[in-house]
Design a protein around this motif. Structure first.
Motif: not given
Length: 571
Positions: A469-470, A472-474, A476-477, A530, A535-536
């Motif tokens: 997973w990314d 940064d996006e993880r 934020e979520a 998830t 993940d985002r």
């Protein structure tokens, strides 16, 4: 220094109405009560009268509290038998009141589940009729209890799991019931018929208990679930710690051994870490205050809830908290920083789950003690045993703790009998949380090798696990999930009269999210699946099948009515 004299209070707490004692019908008739009626009604009345007389003989006012709510008696059919219903208890109390055998003080009904209860006590006429009467102990009819979020007993339906739990507790009670417990007499003890008072060394007050002829335990589960709480309870647990070691276990002086920092150690195992140094050692604070803060925040839903719980402790109680709010906030912040590896598990209501793990360990220790013929009485995270068997019980407890931590965190290296973990060369560092792949025999073979003439290249550290997973996006979520959770908790606490500014709660949610994501990125494993935390976050991709498909005129698809008129269909 002259010894201080302690006087017993003239009136203490009310005794709860229990149905575990009865007497012969001849004493019931001597009080002027008819013995004609339904057997269940006579059984309920016998227990009520016996409870009243035992409370009167124990002193402390002799008041017995009982409930006049139908909801209270709903689950008693399972726990106390079918004789103790709302109608039978109410009718027996009214009959005794009409005969002048008791006096009553009724409480007004209220919406709260833990409101005031009515109370009653025996008159001189009833006490005189029960002069020198023998009391027979019936004992609890159920060895496992299920309670709701308010701590009230619940009715439940038997399953394979409940039958297994009951069978385990019945076996433990059979072994514990053979232990002979003797209480001393003299300084710190006061014996009355059916009641014992023990003096607490910490508070100087007296603690009352009603021992049973044979030791017996009840396992209590909480919040309507069989995987929460589950601690074992016996009458000896009510004794102060200084009085418990004065007991005689099978004629021998008692000794008490406990698991040091049981709940924090289990939390570290859940996080896949090992505690460093003393758990209750925080610079600038007393270890007793650190222990109180750490154990309190484990049982609250938020970190600030732990601060409020500490501040709510009333003065004069054994756990009073006479410190200011600023001191408590600073202490909690220092505790969170000291235990950063488990910070995401603090303020997450983990206490009731840790109690269940602890109770499972307690059952395992009792099983081992039974096999090795060692008498042991559980006191949550400690055991009272004979002084000569203290070393044996301590070793069993250490093995059970090590096995449980290995079960929770399989990657934690443990030492088994006859085997030692395979270690690397001298000077090699071992990473925290690493798994031991193989084991070596206890006998080591020494192999002589020639010294290496050339320089040895350094061993490269293993490459980090690639993330799926990314980060940064993880993050934020995760922040969105934690903020949503904080809003739900804030609304629940406002209903309970607890108010806190949203800025503080939002900062706490962001800090928890960053801590959890840092752990995920380091371990390469998601802490939340998830379907709970994606993940985002963002707009969903438009689906080709989204919405209803367009209908065509004169469609020939099976099951769909054509939109054209009859003439168009014929054409």
């Amino acid at each position: 220094m002259p010894a201080r004299t302690l006087e017993l209070p003239l009136e203490g707490h009310d005794f709860p109405l229990d149905f575990h004692w009865r007497t012969k019908p001849a004493f019931i008739a001597a009080a002027g009560v008819s013995l004609i009626g339904h057997p269940r009604a006579l059984e309920a009345r016998n227990s009520i009268m016996t409870s009243l007389v035992r409370a009167a003989l124990a002193g402390q006012g002799g008041w017995v509290s009982y409930s006049r709510s139908k909801r209270f008696y709903a689950p008693l059919a399972r726990y106390e038998g079918t004789a103790y219903t709302y109608d039978r208890v109410k009718a027996a109390v009214q009959e005794l009141l009409d005969l002048g055998l008791i006096e009553e003080e009724r409480a007004l009904p209220g919406p709260a589940s833990h409101g005031w209860q009515s109370r009653m006590r025996a008159t001189d006429r009833l006490i005189a009729a029960f002069h020198d009467c023998p009391f027979e102990h019936v004992g609890p009819r159920e060895v496992i209890e299920l309670r709701d979020v308010d701590g009230e007993r619940m009715a439940y339906t038997d399953t394979d799991n409940t039958r297994r739990l009951r069978k385990v507790m019945e076996a433990r009670n059979e072994a514990v019931g053979a232990i002979r417990i003797e209480m001393p007499e003299g300084d710190g003890w006061l014996h009355t018929p059916g009641h014992v008072l023990a003096r607490s060394e910490k508070t100087g007050g007296w603690v009352g208990l009603r021992p049973t002829p044979a030791p017996r335990m009840v396992r209590i589960y909480g919040r309507g679930r069989w995987d929460m709480h589950g601690r074992l309870y016996g009458w000896w647990q009510q004794l102060p710690a200084a009085r418990r070691i004065e007991l005689l276990i099978n004629g021998e002086v008692a000794f008490e051994s406990d698991w040091s920092a049981c709940h924090p150690t289990l939390l570290y195992a859940m996080a896949g870490k090992l505690p460093v140094g003393e758990i209750y050692d925080v610079h600038g604070y007393h270890p007793r205050h650190v222990k109180a803060a750490l154990l309190t925040v484990m049982n609250t839903r938020t970190t600030y809830g732990g601060v409020l719980s500490l501040m709510k402790r009333e003065e004069g109680d054994p756990g009073e908290w006479p410190h200011s709010l600023d001191y408590t906030k600073g202490l909690m912040k220092a505790v969170m920083h000291r235990h950063e590896p488990i910070a995401h598990l603090l303020g997450a209501d983990m206490g009731i789950r840790l109690m269940h793990i602890e109770s499972e360990m307690c059952v395992d220790v009792l099983k081992r003690c039974e096999r090795e013929n060692v008498p042991a009485l559980p006191v949550h995270d400690s055991f009272v045993t004979q002084a000569s068997k203290d070393t044996k019980v301590t070793g069993i407890m250490a093995e059970i703790m090590e096995a449980k931590c290995a079960e929770i965190n399989p990657c934690q290296a443990t030492r088994k009998r006859g085997f030692t973990p395979q270690m690397g060369a001298l000077g090699a560092s071992v990473g925290s949380g690493g798994c031991v792949g193989t084991t070596a025999s206890a006998s080591l073979e020494v192999v002589r090798t020639e010294p290496v003439s050339g320089p040895v290249s350094p061993v490269a550290s293993p490459a980090p696990r690639p993330l799926r997973w990314d980060p940064d996006e993880r993050l934020e979520a995760m922040i969105a999930y934690q903020i949503k959770t904080e809003r739900i908790l804030m609304s629940e606490e406002r209903c309970e009269g607890i108010f806190e500014t949203w800025e503080r709660r939002e900062a706490n949610a962001r800090a928890i999210a960053k801590s959890v994501c840092a752990y995920e990125n380091e371990a390469g494993i998601r802490a939340f699946p998830t379907h709970i935390v994606p993940d985002r976050i963002g707009p969903k991709t438009a689906s080709l099948k989204r919405g209803r498909s367009p209908r065509k005129a004169c469609s020939t698809v099976r099951g769909r009515r054509p939109r054209g008129c009859h003439s168009e269909v014929r054409a």
